[in-house]
Write a protein that holds these residues in place. Sequence first.
Motif, short mmCIF file in Angstrom:
data_model
loop_
_atom_site.label_atom_id
_atom_site.label_comp_id
_atom_site.label_asym_id
_atom_site.label_seq_id
_atom_site.Cartn_x
_atom_site.Cartn_y
_atom_site.Cartn_z
N VAL A 193 -1.97 -9.99 0.12
CA VAL A 193 -2.56 -9.38 1.31
C VAL A 193 -3.36 -8.13 0.94
CG1 VAL A 193 -0.79 -10.24 2.89
CG2 VAL A 193 -0.47 -8.02 1.79
N GLU A 194 -4.32 -7.84 1.80
CA GLU A 194 -5.01 -6.55 1.77
C GLU A 194 -4.55 -5.82 3.02
OE1 GLU A 194 -9.47 -4.96 0.82
OE2 GLU A 194 -9.29 -6.79 2.00
N THR A 195 -4.02 -4.61 2.85
CA THR A 195 -3.41 -3.94 4.00
C THR A 195 -3.56 -2.42 3.88
OG1 THR A 195 -1.36 -3.81 5.31
CG2 THR A 195 -1.10 -3.85 2.92
N GLU A 196 -3.53 -1.76 5.02
CA GLU A 196 -3.55 -0.30 5.03
C GLU A 196 -2.11 0.21 5.01
OE1 GLU A 196 -5.83 1.52 8.17
OE2 GLU A 196 -7.48 0.10 7.86
N ILE A 197 -1.85 1.21 4.17
CA ILE A 197 -0.51 1.80 4.11
C ILE A 197 -0.62 3.32 4.09
CG2 ILE A 197 0.50 -0.18 2.90
CD1 ILE A 197 0.50 1.57 0.33
N GLU A 198 0.49 3.97 4.42
CA GLU A 198 0.60 5.42 4.30
C GLU A 198 1.30 5.73 2.99
OE1 GLU A 198 -0.55 7.96 6.27
OE2 GLU A 198 -1.59 6.32 7.30
N LEU A 199 0.65 6.50 2.16
CA LEU A 199 1.21 6.86 0.85
C LEU A 199 1.75 8.28 0.88
CD1 LEU A 199 -1.55 5.27 -1.34
CD2 LEU A 199 0.87 4.84 -1.67
N ASN A 200 2.92 8.44 0.27
CA ASN A 200 3.50 9.77 0.11
C ASN A 200 4.21 9.79 -1.25
OD1 ASN A 200 4.59 12.29 0.39
ND2 ASN A 200 6.18 11.67 1.82
N GLU A 201 3.40 9.81 -2.31
CA GLU A 201 3.91 9.70 -3.67
C GLU A 201 3.42 10.90 -4.49
OE1 GLU A 201 4.25 4.87 -4.20
OE2 GLU A 201 2.44 5.81 -4.97
N GLY A 202 4.30 11.91 -4.60
CA GLY A 202 3.97 13.05 -5.45
C GLY A 202 2.76 13.83 -4.96
N ILE A 203 1.98 14.34 -5.93
CA ILE A 203 0.83 15.20 -5.62
C ILE A 203 -0.41 14.38 -5.30
CG2 ILE A 203 -0.60 17.10 -6.50
CD1 ILE A 203 1.58 17.45 -8.71
N PHE A 204 -0.57 13.22 -5.96
CA PHE A 204 -1.87 12.55 -6.00
C PHE A 204 -2.02 11.31 -5.13
CE2 PHE A 204 -1.85 15.08 -9.93
CZ PHE A 204 -3.08 15.72 -9.80
N HIS A 205 -0.96 10.88 -4.45
CA HIS A 205 -1.05 9.73 -3.55
C HIS A 205 -0.53 10.14 -2.18
CE1 HIS A 205 -1.04 6.01 -6.50
NE2 HIS A 205 -2.18 6.66 -6.49
N ASN A 206 -1.39 10.70 -1.33
CA ASN A 206 -0.95 11.16 -0.01
C ASN A 206 -1.99 10.83 1.04
OD1 ASN A 206 1.64 12.83 -0.39
ND2 ASN A 206 0.32 13.52 -2.05
N GLY A 207 -1.58 10.05 2.04
CA GLY A 207 -2.49 9.71 3.13
C GLY A 207 -2.64 8.21 3.30
N THR A 208 -3.60 7.84 4.12
CA THR A 208 -3.84 6.42 4.42
C THR A 208 -4.76 5.81 3.37
OG1 THR A 208 -3.73 6.97 6.77
CG2 THR A 208 -4.64 4.82 6.21
N GLY A 209 -4.37 4.65 2.86
CA GLY A 209 -5.20 3.94 1.88
C GLY A 209 -5.18 2.45 2.13
N SER A 210 -6.05 1.75 1.44
CA SER A 210 -6.11 0.29 1.53
C SER A 210 -5.68 -0.28 0.18
CB SER A 210 -7.52 -0.17 1.87
OG SER A 210 -7.59 -1.58 1.86
N VAL A 211 -4.70 -1.18 0.22
CA VAL A 211 -4.16 -1.73 -1.02
C VAL A 211 -4.15 -3.26 -0.99
CG1 VAL A 211 -2.69 0.28 -1.43
CG2 VAL A 211 -1.73 -1.71 -0.25
N ILE A 212 -4.11 -3.82 -2.19
CA ILE A 212 -3.79 -5.24 -2.38
C ILE A 212 -2.34 -5.30 -2.82
CG2 ILE A 212 -4.23 -7.32 -3.76
CD1 ILE A 212 -6.64 -6.75 -2.09
N ARG A 213 -1.58 -6.17 -2.16
CA ARG A 213 -0.20 -6.44 -2.58
C ARG A 213 -0.12 -7.92 -2.94
NH1 ARG A 213 3.39 -3.05 1.93
NH2 ARG A 213 3.52 -1.14 0.68
N PHE A 214 0.47 -8.16 -4.10
CA PHE A 214 0.56 -9.54 -4.60
C PHE A 214 1.95 -9.77 -5.19
CE2 PHE A 214 -0.37 -12.26 -8.54
CZ PHE A 214 -0.28 -13.46 -7.87
N LEU A 215 2.59 -10.82 -4.73
CA LEU A 215 3.81 -11.30 -5.36
C LEU A 215 3.55 -12.76 -5.72
CD1 LEU A 215 6.81 -10.84 -6.11
CD2 LEU A 215 7.40 -11.71 -3.84
N GLY A 216 3.57 -13.03 -7.01
CA GLY A 216 3.27 -14.39 -7.48
C GLY A 216 4.33 -14.89 -8.44
N LYS A 217 4.59 -16.20 -8.39
CA LYS A 217 5.56 -16.82 -9.28
C LYS A 217 4.81 -17.76 -10.21
CE LYS A 217 9.96 -19.31 -9.33
NZ LYS A 217 11.00 -19.95 -8.52
N LYS A 218 4.98 -17.56 -11.52
CA LYS A 218 4.22 -18.32 -12.51
C LYS A 218 4.68 -19.78 -12.54
CE LYS A 218 2.77 -18.05 -17.36
NZ LYS A 218 2.83 -17.23 -18.58
#
Length: 208
Positions: A182-207
């Motif tokens: 999926v491509e989705t918008e998420i809220e990031l709150n990770e340390g100093i450098f990942h803060n705010g709304t972003g757009s990410v790709i999430r992938f879970l795949g089984k070989k």
Amino acid sequence: MTDNKWLDRWNERYSNDEFAYGTQPNNYLKEQLQKLETGSVLFPAEGEGRNAVFAAQLGWNVSAFDISPEGKNKALQLAENNNVEIDYQVGELQTLNYQKEQFDVIALIYAHFPADIKSSIHTMLDMYLRKGGYIIFEAFSKKHLDFVLKDEKVGGPKDIESLFSIDEMKSDFPEYDIIELVETEIELNEGIFHNGTGSVIRFLGKKK
């Protein structure tokens, strides 16, 4: 060969006392890894070790690598603070001695390799994953460029070629059963450098 500016950038980012992306694991990694039976996991471009240490706390046999010696130093410090061990190597993937089908899971969490090599890295990583193993992936999508231009605090590359698309993921990992992509918008709150709304790709795949 590693671009010296690229290496300097990450060494500088990881040389501060504070953890650049915090010490807590990424939410998507945490959610997916806890569903799987423990085994061996590889974390490419693992930086300061927050995800690798979390996996080790769950009982996984953890390998990780990054080009930054400063990242390794912080990761080993974090592992020691949490009384776990991780095998952390410094170097580029093609110089490291991982074995074919060595891993049960490969977790790519914001592993934004330079644009000209990112697909070839994915192809190489596929060799190290056993059949029936899983890829867990979260990284910024091409739509994220709009978000980072509005608010730099959310972090991420500022060139479209270093960002990911659903089509790229299908192309880079063709021999996988797609459990989630999926491509989705998420809220990031990770340390100093990942803060705010972003757009990410999430992938879970089984070989396959």
